[in-house]
Design an enzyme around this catalytic site. Sequence first.
Site, PDB file in Angstrom:
ATOM      1  N   LYS A  68       0.842  -1.206   0.000  1.00  0.00           N
ATOM      2  CA  LYS A  68       0.000   0.000   0.000  1.00  0.00           C
ATOM      3  C   LYS A  68       0.876   1.255   0.000  1.00  0.00           C
ATOM      4  O   LYS A  68       0.582   2.229  -0.697  1.00  0.00           O
ATOM      5  CB  LYS A  68      -0.951  -0.026   1.208  1.00  0.00           C
ATOM      6  N   GLN A  98      -5.118  -1.968   9.220  1.00  0.00           N
ATOM      7  CA  GLN A  98      -4.930  -3.277   8.595  1.00  0.00           C
ATOM      8  C   GLN A  98      -5.506  -4.374   9.493  1.00  0.00           C
ATOM      9  O   GLN A  98      -5.257  -4.410  10.690  1.00  0.00           O
ATOM     10  CB  GLN A  98      -3.419  -3.511   8.348  1.00  0.00           C
ATOM     11  N   ASP A 108     -11.406   1.983   3.239  1.00  0.00           N
ATOM     12  CA  ASP A 108     -11.636   0.540   3.072  1.00  0.00           C
ATOM     13  C   ASP A 108     -13.119   0.247   2.818  1.00  0.00           C
ATOM     14  O   ASP A 108     -13.470  -0.831   2.354  1.00  0.00           O
ATOM     15  CB  ASP A 108     -11.243  -0.199   4.362  1.00  0.00           C
TER      16      ASP A 108
END
Length: 283
Positions: A52, A96, A119
């Site tokens: 990322k 995460q 997300d």
Amino acid sequence: MYRLIDGKEVSNYIKSKVREEITALGEKGIKSTLAVIIVGDDPASRVYVNNKKRACEATGIVSREYALPEETSEAELLALINELNDDKEVNGILCQLPLPRHIDEKKVIDAISPEKDVDVFSEINVGKMWVGDYDVASCTPKGVIELLDYYGIPLEGKNCVIIGRSNIVGKPMASLLLEKNATVTICHSRTDDLSFFTRNADVIVAAVGRKRFVTADMVKEGAVVVDVGINRDDNGKLCGDVDFENVKDKCSYITPVPGGCGPMTIAVLMKNTLAVTKKQNNV
Ligand code: GUN
């Protein structure tokens, strides 16, 4: 003869488009910043976070990493999220997953401001997706749609079977396929006679998390097979949820693992970070 769907090519195309827009924003004095939180040292999570970061560099998005130790308390993590929610310099926030067991994942997800939830995991943003009123869509499912669109694969009226019902992939995948006017069935590991459904599918999206779970006998001749799985086989080699070697010759299109859906998730994350930055700056 099957055609391979090249997720690297499509993700590079999307990232190049994001880069153009980020450069244009920069000329107006607007920068885009993504805060990435990682708790503990799960090796797979570390790889994803590094990827990322690399994608941020490639697109011109500023990345800020918050690497917290495994023993971080839930309260400490929530305090950091609150700080980032209030930080005007930060446009997108992601934490995460998975988180250590002593931390309630749902609480953490819903603590991220919906305006910064790139997300698209929060209840509010999931709901917005389902009613078709959204600025950002879940990264992996949206990545699948982008792949199918890029190759001109029609979805309207098609029989699409998703294997897997997770909040991250299976459920939002259904929402996006419905939006494309597909007929959608969500199957899962406990579906009776799974082959009955998959053998009738024009498109199969495998997101069950079991290595080489989809075998050739389960696939109709000419089907499109999209493999979202990332597993390791007994030799430690990366493999998907589809028995690629035996399934591929029955397909019209198939995604490989690696190099299929994986790079797309990150490309859509960049796209989402750009989208929230524009929204926050009224661009
Ligand atoms: N863990 C596995 N996939 C993802 C993802 O797309 N986002 C986050 N935050 N964690 C993950």
